[in-house]
Motif scaffolding. Structure first.
Motif, PDB file in Angstrom:
ATOM      1  N   ALA A  31      45.654  43.739 -26.430  1.00 62.67           N
ATOM      2  CA  ALA A  31      45.366  42.525 -27.090  1.00 62.67           C
ATOM      3  C   ALA A  31      46.429  41.489 -26.757  1.00 62.67           C
ATOM      4  N   THR A  32      47.623  41.870 -26.499  1.00 59.64           N
ATOM      5  CA  THR A  32      48.885  41.119 -26.364  1.00 59.64           C
ATOM      6  C   THR A  32      48.750  40.626 -24.735  1.00 59.64           C
ATOM      7  N   VAL A  33      48.480  41.693 -24.008  1.00 58.15           N
ATOM      8  CA  VAL A  33      48.268  41.237 -22.746  1.00 58.15           C
ATOM      9  C   VAL A  33      47.003  40.146 -22.454  1.00 58.15           C
ATOM     10  N   ALA A  34      46.035  40.383 -23.320  1.00 57.20           N
ATOM     11  CA  ALA A  34      44.869  39.522 -23.318  1.00 57.20           C
ATOM     12  C   ALA A  34      45.279  38.018 -23.685  1.00 57.20           C
ATOM     13  N   GLU A  35      46.263  38.037 -24.897  1.00 54.26           N
ATOM     14  CA  GLU A  35      46.629  36.684 -25.247  1.00 54.26           C
ATOM     15  C   GLU A  35      47.367  36.154 -24.299  1.00 54.26           C
ATOM     16  N   SER A  36      48.409  36.581 -23.729  1.00 55.31           N
ATOM     17  CA  SER A  36      49.363  36.397 -22.733  1.00 55.31           C
ATOM     18  C   SER A  36      48.420  35.686 -21.690  1.00 55.31           C
ATOM     19  N   GLU A  37      47.619  36.354 -21.070  1.00 61.38           N
ATOM     20  CA  GLU A  37      46.923  35.974 -19.954  1.00 61.38           C
ATOM     21  C   GLU A  37      46.103  34.833 -20.492  1.00 61.38           C
ATOM     22  N   GLY A  38      45.422  34.721 -21.666  1.00 64.02           N
ATOM     23  CA  GLY A  38      44.874  33.413 -22.108  1.00 64.02           C
ATOM     24  C   GLY A  38      45.835  32.190 -21.847  1.00 64.02           C
ATOM     25  N   GLU A  39      47.121  32.328 -22.489  1.00 67.39           N
ATOM     26  CA  GLU A  39      48.240  31.347 -22.523  1.00 67.39           C
ATOM     27  C   GLU A  39      48.452  30.822 -21.169  1.00 67.39           C
ATOM     28  N   ARG A  40      48.568  32.045 -20.492  1.00 65.79           N
ATOM     29  CA  ARG A  40      48.802  31.681 -18.921  1.00 65.79           C
ATOM     30  C   ARG A  40      47.707  30.914 -18.389  1.00 65.79           C
ATOM     31  N   GLN A  41      46.577  31.238 -18.594  1.00 69.97           N
ATOM     32  CA  GLN A  41      45.486  30.424 -17.752  1.00 69.97           C
ATOM     33  C   GLN A  41      45.420  29.127 -18.483  1.00 69.97           C
ATOM     34  N   ALA A  42      45.857  28.880 -19.814  1.00 70.42           N
ATOM     35  CA  ALA A  42      45.519  27.577 -20.309  1.00 70.42           C
ATOM     36  C   ALA A  42      46.706  26.589 -19.814  1.00 70.42           C
ATOM     37  N   LYS A  43      47.858  27.099 -19.880  1.00 75.92           N
ATOM     38  CA  LYS A  43      48.869  26.554 -18.807  1.00 75.92           C
ATOM     39  C   LYS A  43      48.764  26.201 -17.579  1.00 75.92           C
ATOM     40  N   ILE A  44      48.057  26.708 -16.606  1.00 75.02           N
ATOM     41  CA  ILE A  44      47.367  26.753 -15.376  1.00 75.02           C
ATOM     42  C   ILE A  44      46.610  25.479 -15.502  1.00 75.02           C
ATOM     43  N   ASN A  45      45.581  25.654 -16.423  1.00 75.14           N
ATOM     44  CA  ASN A  45      44.687  24.527 -16.458  1.00 75.14           C
ATOM     45  C   ASN A  45      45.375  23.283 -16.703  1.00 75.14           C
ATOM     46  N   VAL A  46      46.320  23.138 -17.610  1.00 74.64           N
ATOM     47  CA  VAL A  46      46.790  22.110 -18.041  1.00 74.64           C
ATOM     48  C   VAL A  46      47.647  21.563 -16.918  1.00 74.64           C
ATOM     49  N   SER A  47      48.585  22.265 -16.152  1.00 71.99           N
ATOM     50  CA  SER A  47      49.113  21.859 -15.070  1.00 71.99           C
ATOM     51  C   SER A  47      48.178  21.232 -13.914  1.00 71.99           C
ATOM     52  N   GLU A  48      47.610  22.236 -13.696  1.00 73.78           N
ATOM     53  CA  GLU A  48      46.353  21.519 -12.767  1.00 73.78           C
ATOM     54  C   GLU A  48      45.575  20.420 -12.910  1.00 73.78           C
ATOM     55  N   GLY A  49      45.419  19.988 -14.420  1.00 71.71           N
ATOM     56  CA  GLY A  49      45.067  18.781 -14.798  1.00 71.71           C
ATOM     57  C   GLY A  49      45.811  17.551 -14.603  1.00 71.71           C
ATOM     58  N   GLN A  50      46.974  17.940 -14.958  1.00 67.93           N
ATOM     59  CA  GLN A  50      48.387  17.185 -14.492  1.00 67.93           C
ATOM     60  C   GLN A  50      48.290  16.729 -13.102  1.00 67.93           C
ATOM     61  N   LYS A  51      48.344  17.800 -12.292  1.00 64.66           N
ATOM     62  CA  LYS A  51      48.309  17.561 -10.887  1.00 64.66           C
ATOM     63  C   LYS A  51      47.439  16.628 -10.461  1.00 64.66           C
ATOM     64  N   GLN A  52      46.275  17.112 -10.825  1.00 62.36           N
ATOM     65  CA  GLN A  52      44.927  16.433 -10.423  1.00 62.36           C
ATOM     66  C   GLN A  52      45.320  14.907 -10.777  1.00 62.36           C
ATOM     67  N   GLU A  53      45.625  14.608 -12.050  1.00 64.27           N
ATOM     68  CA  GLU A  53      45.822  13.453 -12.516  1.00 64.27           C
ATOM     69  C   GLU A  53      46.745  12.611 -11.741  1.00 64.27           C
ATOM     70  N   THR A  54      48.007  12.984 -11.365  1.00 62.39           N
ATOM     71  CA  THR A  54      49.034  12.570 -10.601  1.00 62.39           C
ATOM     72  C   THR A  54      48.296  11.951  -9.106  1.00 62.39           C
ATOM     73  N   ILE A  55      47.661  13.162  -8.451  1.00 65.29           N
ATOM     74  CA  ILE A  55      46.961  12.808  -7.407  1.00 65.29           C
ATOM     75  C   ILE A  55      45.915  11.629  -7.219  1.00 65.29           C
ATOM     76  N   ASN A  56      45.254  11.691  -8.400  1.00 65.69           N
ATOM     77  CA  ASN A  56      44.190  10.493  -8.738  1.00 65.69           C
ATOM     78  C   ASN A  56      44.960   9.094  -8.750  1.00 65.69           C
ATOM     79  N   LEU A  57      46.110   9.193  -9.546  1.00 62.68           N
ATOM     80  CA  LEU A  57      46.783   7.954  -9.726  1.00 62.68           C
ATOM     81  C   LEU A  57      47.641   7.482  -8.344  1.00 62.68           C
ATOM     82  N   SER A  58      48.162   8.354  -7.738  1.00 63.71           N
ATOM     83  CA  SER A  58      48.641   7.960  -6.241  1.00 63.71           C
ATOM     84  C   SER A  58      47.547   7.449  -5.319  1.00 63.71           C
ATOM     85  N   GLU A  59      46.358   8.012  -5.278  1.00 59.38           N
ATOM     86  CA  GLU A  59      45.351   7.717  -4.806  1.00 59.38           C
ATOM     87  C   GLU A  59      45.036   6.375  -5.059  1.00 59.38           C
TER      88      GLU A  59
END
Length: 308
Positions: free
Chosen positions: A189-217
């Protein structure tokens, strides 16, 4: 009521005939085999059907079923490789292949099979750890069958399979296993929760990255558009200026064009000196100011030289 001698003799003869028929005629059921001994020695094996024996000489000594038999193997204590005692019971499946060997190869093949199954099971369980005892039931069954089948060949018996019915553990071991399973579930359960948090952070960072790319473009496209606009503006101004100069040059060559130019130059000359007088307290006058016509003529000559 007393029986006379002839009646007694008649009854004795009838009884003898019945006994003789019973001893003579034998019907063997389907999937069964009877072993016949003649004067105490093996004579033949009777298969399913109707058979006639020699009375008082032939004797059916053994009767076997050729069907597969399920024999319960009683519970027994076994010690695993990591010194944990477990109680195991199972079921062994046997089938008589050779009725003669099953009769004379061993006194009781069922009892022998049970004992051999217990002995083999203790040996197999003693080679593995407790955890693998539950995981490798199929492997344990196969090993027991192989050992039993090899030993049962002289008995005329085929060991079909062996199945572990149940494995009982001590209460202390059950409690320890329960704690271990609970800890494992919590860990997952702990591993699954940490994996979920990790995936959520990855998704947020990917969104921010894509937003930055879009703004720069977008900024890049804006700058390109502005640069293209300015280039177009400069080009249009240069074209307009060139066109204006060309038309002025053409107008100068027309009749009266030079006079018009002289007049225009004189007007500009006077206007600029007028502005200079308004903006400064001190007024500087050129030496040839008195001769405006001469100045205009000089400018005209300069324009003609530039044209040539």
């Amino acid at each position: 009521m007393e029986l006379d001698i002839p009646t007694i003799i008649m009854l004795a003869i009838v009884a003898l005939v019945i006994i003789t028929l019973v001893k003579t005629v034998r019907i063997v059921p389907q999937r069964s085999a009877f072993i016949v001994e003649r004067l105490g020695k093996y004579a033949k094996t009777l298969e399913a059907g109707f058979h006639i024996l020699i009375p008082f000489i032939d004797k059916v000594s053994y009767q076997h079923t050729l069907k597969e038999e399920a024999i319960d193997v009683p519970s027994q204590a076994c010690v695993t490789k990591d010194n944990i005692q477990v109680v195991v019971n199972g079921v062994i499946y046997l089938q008589v292949i050779d009725p003669k060997l099953a009769s004379y190869g061993i006194s009781d093949y069922r009892y022998a099979g049970i004992q051999l199954a217990q002995t083999t099971l203790r040996s197999v369980v003693g080679k593995i750890d407790l955890d693998k005892t539950f995981e490798e039931r199929e492997s344990i069954n196969v090993q027991v069958v192989q050992a039993l089948d090899e030993a049962a060949k002289p008995w005329g018996v085929k060991v079909m399979r062996y199945e572990i019915a149940d494995i009982e553990l001590p209460a202390t071991i059950l409690d320890a296993l329960e704690k271990q399973m609970r800890a494992e579930r919590e860990r997952r359960a702990t591993v699954a929760e940490s994996e979920g948090e990790r995936q959520a952070k990855i998704n947020v960072s990917e969104g921010q990255k894509q937003e930055t790319i879009n703004l720069s473009e977008a900024e890049k496209l804006r700058q390109i558009n502005e640069a293209e606009g300015k280039a177009r503006e400069i080009e249009m101004i240069a074209t307009a200026t060139a066109e204006g100069i060309r038309r002025v040059a053409e107008a100068i060559n027309l009749e009266g064009g030079k006079d018009a130019v002289n007049l225009r130059v004189a007007e500009q000359y006077v206007r600029e000196f007028g502005k200079l007088a308004k903006e400064n307290n001190t007024m500087i006058l050129p030496a040839e100011f008195a001769d405006i016509g001469g100045a205009v003529a000089a400018i005209t000559r300069t324009l003609d030289s530039a044209k040539k």
